[in-house]
Design a protein around this motif. Structure first.
Motif, mmCIF file in Angstrom:
data_model
loop_
_atom_site.group_PDB
_atom_site.id
_atom_site.type_symbol
_atom_site.label_atom_id
_atom_site.label_comp_id
_atom_site.label_asym_id
_atom_site.label_seq_id
_atom_site.Cartn_x
_atom_site.Cartn_y
_atom_site.Cartn_z
ATOM 1 N N VAL A 171 -34.320 8.301 -40.228
ATOM 2 C CA VAL A 171 -33.056 8.643 -39.568
ATOM 3 C C VAL A 171 -31.960 7.651 -39.970
ATOM 4 N N ASP A 172 -32.270 6.360 -39.873
ATOM 5 C CA ASP A 172 -31.264 5.344 -40.174
ATOM 6 C C ASP A 172 -31.479 4.814 -41.587
ATOM 7 N N PRO A 173 -30.405 4.558 -42.330
ATOM 8 C CA PRO A 173 -30.579 3.962 -43.651
ATOM 9 C C PRO A 173 -31.275 2.607 -43.535
ATOM 10 N N ALA A 174 -32.174 2.322 -44.470
ATOM 11 C CA ALA A 174 -32.948 1.073 -44.387
ATOM 12 C C ALA A 174 -32.797 0.272 -45.674
ATOM 13 N N THR A 175 -33.077 -1.017 -45.570
ATOM 14 C CA THR A 175 -33.074 -1.863 -46.754
ATOM 15 C C THR A 175 -34.153 -2.935 -46.602
ATOM 16 N N SER A 176 -34.280 -3.765 -47.631
ATOM 17 C CA SER A 176 -35.286 -4.840 -47.617
ATOM 18 C C SER A 176 -34.688 -6.065 -48.297
ATOM 19 N N LEU A 177 -35.360 -7.198 -48.150
ATOM 20 C CA LEU A 177 -34.897 -8.393 -48.871
ATOM 21 C C LEU A 177 -34.893 -8.128 -50.374
ATOM 22 N N ASP A 195 -25.861 -5.258 -44.798
ATOM 23 C CA ASP A 195 -25.059 -4.278 -45.520
ATOM 24 C C ASP A 195 -25.097 -2.906 -44.805
ATOM 25 N N ARG A 196 -25.057 -2.959 -43.481
ATOM 26 C CA ARG A 196 -25.044 -1.736 -42.638
ATOM 27 C C ARG A 196 -26.342 -0.944 -42.722
ATOM 28 N N LYS A 197 -27.404 -1.540 -43.223
ATOM 29 C CA LYS A 197 -28.703 -0.859 -43.271
ATOM 30 C C LYS A 197 -29.732 -1.691 -42.509
ATOM 31 N N LYS A 198 -30.669 -0.970 -41.904
ATOM 32 C CA LYS A 198 -31.648 -1.672 -41.060
ATOM 33 C C LYS A 198 -32.688 -2.369 -41.936
ATOM 34 N N ILE A 199 -32.879 -3.655 -41.679
ATOM 35 C CA ILE A 199 -33.886 -4.413 -42.432
ATOM 36 C C ILE A 199 -35.039 -4.817 -41.509
ATOM 37 N N CYS A 200 -34.783 -4.803 -40.203
ATOM 38 C CA CYS A 200 -35.796 -5.270 -39.266
ATOM 39 C C CYS A 200 -35.689 -4.543 -37.930
ATOM 40 N N GLY A 201 -36.849 -4.175 -37.390
ATOM 41 C CA GLY A 201 -36.901 -3.582 -36.056
ATOM 42 C C GLY A 201 -37.732 -4.475 -35.143
ATOM 43 N N ILE A 202 -37.347 -4.515 -33.885
ATOM 44 C CA ILE A 202 -37.997 -5.416 -32.929
ATOM 45 C C ILE A 202 -38.414 -4.623 -31.695
ATOM 46 N N LEU A 203 -39.638 -4.835 -31.271
ATOM 47 C CA LEU A 203 -40.155 -4.126 -30.103
ATOM 48 C C LEU A 203 -40.703 -5.159 -29.118
ATOM 49 N N VAL A 204 -39.945 -5.388 -28.047
ATOM 50 C CA VAL A 204 -40.352 -6.381 -27.054
ATOM 51 C C VAL A 204 -41.007 -5.654 -25.886
ATOM 52 N N GLU A 205 -42.218 -6.065 -25.534
ATOM 53 C CA GLU A 205 -42.940 -5.417 -24.439
ATOM 54 C C GLU A 205 -43.420 -6.499 -23.466
ATOM 55 N N ALA A 206 -43.113 -6.278 -22.188
ATOM 56 C CA ALA A 206 -43.465 -7.290 -21.175
ATOM 57 C C ALA A 206 -44.586 -6.782 -20.286
#
Ligand code: BTN
Length: 257
Positions: A156-162, A122-133
Motif C-alpha cells: 500500500v505504502d511506497p517502501a525503501t531500504s538502506l 525520501d517519503r518512503k517507509k523504511i521501518c515499521g514499529i509494533l509496540v505491544e504492552a
C-alpha cells in the motif's frame, strides 16, 4: 569477502560484546513479537533482543503482514520492563521511531518520523514499529529494510531500504547495534526527560505543515498537522482553526497538496 546475507555472531561480538550477549537469534520463528512475549512471560529480563532471519507470520499494525525477505532486513523485538507509570508507556513508540531515525543518520540518511512511529526516508517507509504492552512488560517490535532491493507490488505504502537509498549493501550487524544503542538512550529519557525526545523528534516530523486525513474509531478527520504536543499527541488544525490533540489514529494519509 563479507557475506551480508547471513547474520554474523562474530561480527556482532567484535563490535559490541555486551549487546551481542543480549541477542537471542532464531533462524525462523512465527513473529519475534510473539516469541518475545513468550519469553517475557517466562520471566526474561528487560533488554533481551529477539532477532529472526525469517518470520512466518510477521505482523504489522492493523493486522497487516510484515514482509521481509530473508537475508535482507532486521526483524527484531526488544523486551522492556518499564519502571515508570503505565500512563507513559505510549511514549515508548515515539522514542523508538526517533531512535531508528537517529540510527539511520549514521549511515548517511536523512530519516523522518511519520507520527507516531513509522520511519520514512525520501517519503518512503523504511521501518515499521509494533509496540505491544502486557501487564508488566512492553515488546518493541522493529522491522527495518536494510538490504532489500525489491518490494512486492501490492504494498500500500511506497517502501525503501538502506541499500536502495545508499546504493550499497550495509552490514546488518552495524545497523542493529547502532539502533539498540540509540533505543537504549532514548528509552532512558521517556519518563524523566521527555522534552529531550520531543525536541529531537519535532524537526524530524514528516507530516508537520501537511494536509492529512486521520482514520479514527469514530470516523475520519481532516486538517493540517501542526506538530507534536507536550504529551506526544498529534496536533491537528481543523478548518475552523481549532487545534485538536490526537493520541491514537488507525491510519494517517497525506492529502494531495
Ligand atoms: C507496521 O509498520 O505495521 C509495523 C511493522 C512491525 C514489524 C516488526 S518485524 C519484527 C516484529 N515482529 C513482528 O511480528 N512484527 C514486528
Amino acid at each position: 569477502m563479507r557475506n551480508f546475507e547471513e547474520w554474523d555472531g562474530a561480527v556482532l561480538a567484535e563490535l559490541d560484546q555486551e549487546w551481542s550477549k543480549r541477542i537471542i537469534f532464531y533462524e525462523t520463528c512465527a513473529s519475534t513479537n510473539d516469541e518475545a512475549r513468550r519469553l517475557a512471560k517466562a520471566g526474561s529480563p528487560a533488554w533481551r533482543v529477539i532477532l529472526a532471519e525469517n518470520q512466518t507470520t510477521g505482523r504489522g499494525r492493523r493486522g497487516q503482514v510484515w514482509h521481509c525477505p530473508p537475508g535482507t532486513g532486521i526483524a527484531m523485538s526488544v523486551i522492556l520492563r518499564p519502571d515508570f507509570s503505565r500512563n507513559l508507556w505510549a511514549r515508548l513508540a515515539l522514542a523508538t521511531g526517533l531512535a531508528v531515525a537517529e540510527a539511520l543518520d549514521h549511515f548517511g540518511l536523512s530519516a523522518e518520523v511519520k507520527w507516531p512511529n513509522d520511519v520514512w526516508v525520501d517519503r518512503k517507509k523504511i521501518c515499521g514499529i509494533l509496540v505491544e504492552a502486557e501487564d508488566d512488560f512492553v515488546i518493541i517490535g522493529i522491522g527495518l529494510n536494510v538490504n532489500v532491493s525489491v518490494f512486492p507490488s501490492e504494498m500500500v505504502d511506497p517502501a525503501t531500504s538502506l541499500f536502495l537509498e545508499i546504493g550499497e549493501l550495509v552490514g546488518r550487524e552495524e545497523v542493529l547495534l547502532m539502533l539498540l544503542r540509540r533505543l537504549e538512550s532514548r528509552v532512558a529519557q521517556v519518563a524523566n526527560d521527555f522534552s529531550a525526545i520531543l525536541a529531537a523528534l519535532r524537526p524530524r516530523c514528516a507530516l508537520t505543515g501537511k494536509r492529512i486525513e486521520l482514520e479514527l474509531p469514530l470516523g475520519n478527520l481532516s486538517g493540517t498537522m501542526r506538530g507534536i504536543g507536550e504529551n506526544g499527541e498529534l496536533l491537528l488544525e481543523m478548518e475552523s482553526g481549532e487545534i485538536l490533540g490526537i493520541l491514537q489514529a488507525d491510519r494517517i494519509r497525506l492529502k494531495a497538496e
